[in-house]
Structure formats: structure tokens, C-alpha cells
Design an enzyme around this catalytic site. Sequence first.
Site, short mmCIF file in Angstrom:
data_model
loop_
_atom_site.label_atom_id
_atom_site.label_comp_id
_atom_site.label_asym_id
_atom_site.label_seq_id
_atom_site.Cartn_x
_atom_site.Cartn_y
_atom_site.Cartn_z
N CYS A 2 -82.86 -4.32 -2.88
CA CYS A 2 -83.68 -3.43 -2.03
C CYS A 2 -84.24 -2.31 -2.90
CB CYS A 2 -82.92 -2.81 -0.88
SG CYS A 2 -82.28 -4.00 0.28
N ARG A 28 -86.68 -6.00 -6.88
CA ARG A 28 -85.37 -5.69 -6.30
C ARG A 28 -85.15 -6.39 -4.96
NH1 ARG A 28 -83.04 -1.12 -8.65
NH2 ARG A 28 -81.71 -0.89 -6.85
N TRP A 86 -84.05 -6.91 0.35
CA TRP A 86 -83.33 -8.14 0.01
C TRP A 86 -82.22 -8.24 1.05
CZ3 TRP A 86 -78.33 -9.53 -1.44
CH2 TRP A 86 -78.19 -10.78 -2.06
N ASN A 112 -80.70 1.52 0.80
CA ASN A 112 -80.31 0.46 -0.13
C ASN A 112 -78.80 0.49 -0.22
OD1 ASN A 112 -79.92 -1.25 -2.32
ND2 ASN A 112 -80.59 0.26 -3.83
N GLY A 113 -78.15 -0.64 -0.06
CA GLY A 113 -76.69 -0.67 -0.12
C GLY A 113 -76.13 -1.40 1.09
N GLU A 503 -76.33 -20.82 -19.94
CA GLU A 503 -77.49 -19.97 -19.66
C GLU A 503 -78.73 -20.82 -19.39
OE1 GLU A 503 -78.09 -17.13 -18.80
OE2 GLU A 503 -80.15 -16.69 -19.35
N LYS A 507 -80.77 -20.67 -15.94
CA LYS A 507 -82.19 -20.31 -15.92
C LYS A 507 -82.98 -21.37 -15.17
CE LYS A 507 -82.28 -17.29 -16.87
NZ LYS A 507 -81.68 -16.04 -17.15
N GLU A 510 -82.09 -21.27 -11.28
CA GLU A 510 -82.49 -20.10 -10.49
C GLU A 510 -84.00 -20.03 -10.27
OE1 GLU A 510 -81.45 -16.25 -12.15
OE2 GLU A 510 -81.86 -16.96 -14.16
N HIS A 526 -65.14 -36.29 -19.39
CA HIS A 526 -64.07 -36.05 -18.43
C HIS A 526 -64.59 -35.87 -17.01
CE1 HIS A 526 -61.16 -35.86 -21.66
NE2 HIS A 526 -61.98 -35.04 -22.30
N LYS A 625 -83.15 -8.59 -8.52
CA LYS A 625 -82.94 -8.19 -9.91
C LYS A 625 -81.68 -7.37 -10.09
CE LYS A 625 -84.23 -7.96 -14.14
NZ LYS A 625 -83.92 -9.20 -14.85
#
Length: 630
Positions: A2, A28, A86, A112-113, A503, A507, A510, A526, A625
Site C-alpha cells: 500500500c 507498493r 495491496w 498502510n499496515g 532465484e 523470478k 513471480e 530423488h 514491492k
Amino acid sequence: MCGIVGYVGSKYYGPDVVINGLRRLEYRGYDSAGIAIRYNPGERTDAMYGNVIENWREKGGVDELYDSIPESVIWESNCVIGHTRWATHGVPSRRNAHPHTSMNRTITLVHNGIIENYETLRKKLIQEGYEFESQTDTEVLANWIEYMYNKIYSETPGDLELAVRLALKDVVGAYAILVISPETDNVIMAKKSSPLAIGIADDGFVIASDATPIVEYTKDVIYLEDEQIAVIENNSDIRITDLNAVEVDPVIERVDLDLEQIEKGGFDSFMMKEINEQPETIQNCIRGRLTDGLDQLMMGGIDPVMPQLLRANKIFIIACGTSWHAALTGKNMIEKLARIPVEVDYASEFRYKDPIIKSGDVVIGITQSGETADTKAAMEMARERGATLFGVVNVVGSSIARLADAGMYTHSGIEVGVASTKAFTGQVAAMALLAIKLGRQLGNINDDTYLRLKSSLKSIPAKVAKILSQTEDILAIADEYTDEKYHDFLYLARGHNFPIALEGALKLKEISYAHAEGYPAGEMKHGPIALIDENCPSVFILPNDKDYGKVISNMQEVKARSGKVLAIVNEGDELAETIADHVIKIPECEEIFMPLLTVIPLQLISYQIATARGKNVDKPRNLAKSVTVE
Ligand code: F6R
């Protein structure tokens, strides 16, 4: 998570300041957005005797919000607040979008929160006759402030500041809020665990979740601390107090960020721009620190905790997501060069697992944003148990940068693309410096090795640039994997490059939403080998190191099962191309620094597959983000 923006001042361009600021903060959160415009008496025909607040909200991004606002709306005001969301409580919708207004319209706020005890507060408010329009915790907070405002009205009429102060005492959770009311010209803001920056411009104040919407107007910024309340009076004066109303002297910091750094600079996405910035951002991280010859590395930020680092029996590194992958590379480098045992934990696990931390242990938190709630809480918990805190942080002045006893900035510059690229290589470069510094001071690195390591690290920016010069070829190879029939990808590597397999997979998933998994190449047989068929490609990372022969065998095992293979190899490798379907050749460097090179083609591959599949690489669905909620 947010974004909040506000303008309060003497100029009437508030709506533009806020809309532009929200665009900069969209990274955000971008599932809904809103703006509340306060008109002073006389500025609207129906506002002759008091302020009027008009609220516009829309599902979607800031463009959708802007397009939804009728042209007839008076686009001039010196007091405006806005929000890009968000979703946490309640689906993305106009109803759940901020700003939220209290039932009797006394309070309008953006938040925000997460208000953790919102259900308890909501029940109390329902008993008091309150009704709710949205599913959000934020509407509960707006009503809780209004409830306080009314409760104290007979003794202190119109005291919005006191109402906010009292309301926040009952709140459990995280918040950065910006509160306005038609009944007062005062604008109130407060924060706990979520960031809030107040820019001090010549004509007023630009308030935001971070400095990016602010730098256009001023570089002078106050970062509000936890449990502080700021009040802007008469659109011109600011006063900061703690929750108990004790005045606090504001610390004004100079923000070193210019507008060019936050625009796309000719690239079609922030992600591509940021991938291309890496020669420079890695250079920025090592510049001034990586000295010539046998001189000690210059890392002043470490000095306060160097004794603790040098005598640590164990170092913990905690982080989330991509930063956690940087932590794994850091572990490998520190253990190899400094011979100190390192435990890497997900911050979200560490904070709840009752870790065995001894007084004097060092906990390193790696974070791009410096605001990740789990990382911050885990570090706070470690401090309570006696640990020394070290931060490897990108965003200057962020909460974790201020929380740590000492640390290093990665100097990657602002990263707007939600998928981390240049911040990751900045983190790995910072960990490389730390590992060399510790290893050398502990006497584990002799002169020859020291010179070799330094020269190899110094050569990395130019080698990254060389890989980027092959971008067209790499994208063309990635084009071979864009078909939707490729729904699962395996990323396989060993040793220092195993974190890069993780990574690369993160990437890809996402931003393209294809399923991808990173595995140590030796683990493939395995279990994951069961996935291999012609529609499950494998990406192998096999530089010319001690594990090369073993990884080649793993690659053959995949080929033997009709799996398609793309391999990242070193220049001069002629064997891999006889086995793999495609190879990308990159320069060699010291084995432990290879992750700084192998990750680059993987970023480009993810970019291309996502773009070809029609996905917005800068704003992947469901992601934000800066994850300031648990
Ligand atoms: C992935 C990504 C996230 C972040 C994670 C931690 O591309 O960016 O996985 O790495 O949310 O964020 P920071 O580093 O800000 O603590």
C-alpha cells in the site's frame, strides 16, 4: 505494501501532486486506488461555512482511478490525500479502496499496515451503533477515531489530534495513517511499523510512504518514527509528538535521489531498466570499499560491530524471498572465506521458532526495502535476546537501516520493478565484500588469494555488461520457451549457484506465473526427475567449476528423458552444447562470485517469457514491492 501520498500546503495543486505520487508508489500495491480532496469554505458553492471532503475511489490502478473522476470535479485543493492498495482485508473493490470515511463523515483517512485487533474494535463499535460499508480494518480505524472524537467532544471539541492519539492507544498492529476531517484544518499523521516520510517543500508538505513521490518537490525529509504523531497546522507548521503528547525534535534528512533514477529511462519496463543498470549498481556497491592492493577494505559501516563479527561463533542471516537467496550466497561466501558457521533462515520462520541465540551472536538482516515486516520483527526479537544486529539494506533511512546496530547500504538505487533484480546483485556484492573483509581479518585469506579475490570482484561490473551486450541473443533463446505448453520449469545447479537456481525459478514464477522450482542438481533424482518430459524444460547453471562434471551427468539424465535443456555455461565450454538444446555463454570469474554473473541471463529469460505471455513484468499479480505486513 500500500502506498500513501498527501499534500498539505499553500498551493492548490494538491490533486496533481497526489495522483503523480500515487503513480510513483504503484509498485507498493495496485489493485485499487483512491483520493480525497478537501475544499475550504467558499471553494465550492456548497462549502460556504465549513470544509467539504470529496472522496474518489476505483478498483484497479491509478490510471483507472484518474479516468473515473468526472471532469466536473474541481481539480484544485491545498489538502489532498491518496492511496494505492495491496489488499489484505477484503477483496480489491471500490468499496474496500481507501480513503475510508467514518460513518458520520467526521474522519477520512488512508492507511498502510494491518490493524490486528480490528475485529475486537469492530464489535465494540457495532455495540455503539456503528455500521460498516467495507470489509477493511481501515474503516474500523476511521470509525474508532471518530468514536474517540465524539467521546471527547464535550470537553475538547474538534480536537482531532487528541482523538487520533487516544484511538491509537487501543490499536494493535501496524499503521501509517494520514487523517483529515471537514471539521478542522489540521492534518494528522502517525506511524508504527509501516513507513511514513514527510517532505518539507517551500510551499508545504508532501507526505508519502517513501521518498519517491517527494523528491520532485523537496529533498528535505522527516522520517516519522514508530508511535510518533505529526500534526500540520494552518497548512504551514508541523509539530511532532510521541503517543503521550511529548514533543519531539524532528530530524530533517537530505534524500539523495533524483527524478531520473525513478523513471524508465527509455526502457519498456522498470524491470528491463533495472536489469541493465546492474554494471553500474554493482560498481556503486563496491566503489570506495574495494581498495587497491593489500589495503584493507573500506567498510566504515561495519566498524561498530566488527569485534562481534570477528568473534561470532555463529552468524545468522535472515531475509525473505529474493533477499533470502542473497543470504544463501552470503552464507556460502562467509563460510568459505571466513570459516564462520552461518545459519540462514526465512525471517517469517525465524521469528516464531524460538531460535537459540546467544548474547553476542550477530544477526544479519538482508532487505531491499528495509521495511519487510517479517525481517524487521525477526531482528527485533533477536535484539531482545542479546544479538547484535547488522543490516544489508538498499533503501536509505528505511526502518531496518535505522534499527540495525551497524550495516551496509547496497547502493543499488531505487528499485521500482516488483521483481527484484539489481537489488539482488547489490546484496550479493555486499555479502562478497563482507566475506572478504571477515576472512582477511581472521587471517584465513593469504596475500595472493586476497589480491585474486579483489581483482575478480572488481571485474564483475564489466562482465555483467558483457552478458548484457548479448541481450538480444539471450531473449531469442528465451523465445524458444515462451509457449504455454511449458508449464513447469526446473532450475538446477550445485554449490555456489544453487541459490541462483532458486532465484531463477522465483523470478520466472513471480512474473510469468509459470510453475518453476529450483533444486540442487544432485537432488533431482530423488524426486523432481519424475516431472521431466518434453513440456518440462530444465535450466542448468553449470559454470566451469569443481562440480561441472557432476552437473553434466545430471543434464544427461534429463536429456535421456526427453527433457528440453537450456544451459548457462562459461565461455569456451564446448561439451555442454553437444548435450543441451540451447546454451548461453558467460565470462568466467572466481567460483564464489559466479552467482553475480549466472543470475543475469536468468533475469532476462524470465523477463522474455513473461512478456511473451502478455504479463506485466513490473506489476505481477498479487505481489507488492514492500511487504510491510506479516
Ligand atoms: C522477489 C522479491 C521479493 C523480495 C522479498 C523481500 O523478486 O522482490 O521476494 O525479495 O519480499 O523484500 P525485501 O528485500 O525488501 O526485504
